[in-house]
Write an enzyme that holds these catalytic residues in place. Structure first.
Site, mmCIF file in Angstrom:
data_model
loop_
_atom_site.group_PDB
_atom_site.id
_atom_site.type_symbol
_atom_site.label_atom_id
_atom_site.label_comp_id
_atom_site.label_asym_id
_atom_site.label_seq_id
_atom_site.Cartn_x
_atom_site.Cartn_y
_atom_site.Cartn_z
ATOM 1 N N THR A 94 0.844 -1.191 0.000
ATOM 2 C CA THR A 94 0.000 0.000 0.000
ATOM 3 C C THR A 94 0.882 1.246 0.000
ATOM 4 O O THR A 94 1.864 1.323 0.730
ATOM 5 C CB THR A 94 -0.936 0.035 1.223
ATOM 6 N N PHE A 115 1.152 5.162 0.831
ATOM 7 C CA PHE A 115 0.572 6.190 1.681
ATOM 8 C C PHE A 115 1.181 7.545 1.331
ATOM 9 O O PHE A 115 2.339 7.619 0.920
ATOM 10 C CB PHE A 115 0.856 5.907 3.163
#
Length: 276
Positions: free
Chosen positions: A172, A174
């Site tokens: 992921t 960010f």
């Protein structure tokens, strides 16, 4: 602690893990929603925000692209976090005792092979870290949770199996946001993120993008989304490699201006080393 950083979710969520990895000297502050994360920074309750924008398996995070331009905050860093999923249960519980696991809906299919091999059923929960907290409170010995190692540590659960995800690439990305921009070059490899709306002329997007190609600027992301509930008002979100002071980026952005109604830079920040 050197300030506070807000994130969406419960303590032990993957966004909390991102805070711990990227800002280990800051106090992580859990928030209910992405809007609450942004408001925490705007109100001064937190100094920075940790917001997920995309996942290598599931694509972009819903609503984030809509929220960023209106947040009043600036991107000051990016962080890539490897999503490792572990199975945890109450102390003393064995793997054979676990008949059901709870986790956020997106985690369950990522561990399908492990769950099938061990005859364990999956049940969707609103939040994986929250499910870990609920398991701690319930005392259920036939249940487990799929979550981060950090969640097990926080809620006093035992890890029965670590990193059981089917695919080893799940990551992921960010964005770390703050009230003040940090436009100065802080690394050799820089990223620039901006949003823009093209003028209502034929081939406007094609022409707007031409300057990046001819000037050798690598565009790593280009996504469109509707704004204001209109099917004709489309806004584009883009990441490029480079700094606005770079001559080739300057030329590309000047050409972009010719074919757009509005261009807004959301942040200039160092590229995460795990990007390459």
């Amino acid at each position: 602690m050197a300030g506070r950083i807000a994130f969406q979710g419960e303590l032990g969520a993957y966004s909390h893990q991102a805070c711990a990895e990227a800002r280990p000297d800051m106090e992580a502050i859990p928030c209910r929603s992405f809007e609450d994360v942004i408001e925490a920074v705007r109100s001064g309750a937190a100094d920075q925000a940790m917001l997920p924008v995309e996942n290598s398996t599931y694509g972009r995070v819903a609503d984030i692209h809509r929220l960023l331009p209106e947040s009043g905050l600036h991107i000051v860093d990016e962080a890539f976090v490897r999503v490792h999923i572990s199975l945890m249960a109450l102390p003393g519980v064995t793997l054979e005792e676990v008949k059901k696991v709870r986790a956020h809906l997106v985690l369950l299919p990522q561990c399908a092979s492990f769950l099938s091999a061990n005859g364990i059923a999956g049940e969707a929960a609103a939040d994986s870290a929250g499910a870990a907290a609920e398991l701690q409170a319930s005392g259920a010995r036939d249940e487990g949770v799929l979550a981060s190692d950090l969640a097990a540590e926080i809620y006093g659960l035992n890890l029965l199996a670590r990193h059981i995800e089917d695919h080893a690439h799940n990551t992921t990305r960010f964005l770390i946001m703050a009230p003040e921009a940090q436009p100065a070059r802080r690394a050799d490899d820089m990223m620039t993120t901006f949003v823009f709306r093209v003028r209502n002329i034929p081939a406007a997007l094609y022409k707007a993008m031409g300057g990046f190609a001819t000037n050798g600027v690598n565009m790593t992301k280009l996504e469109s989304y509707m704004v204001g509930g209109s099917f004709t008002a489309t806004q584009f979100y883009s990441d490029i490699e480079g700094h606005p002071d770079d001559p080739n980026v300057q030329l590309a952005m000047e050409e972009l201006d010719h074919f757009t109604e509005e261009v807004k830079i959301l942040g200039v920040y160092p590229a995460d080393q795990r990007r390459h």
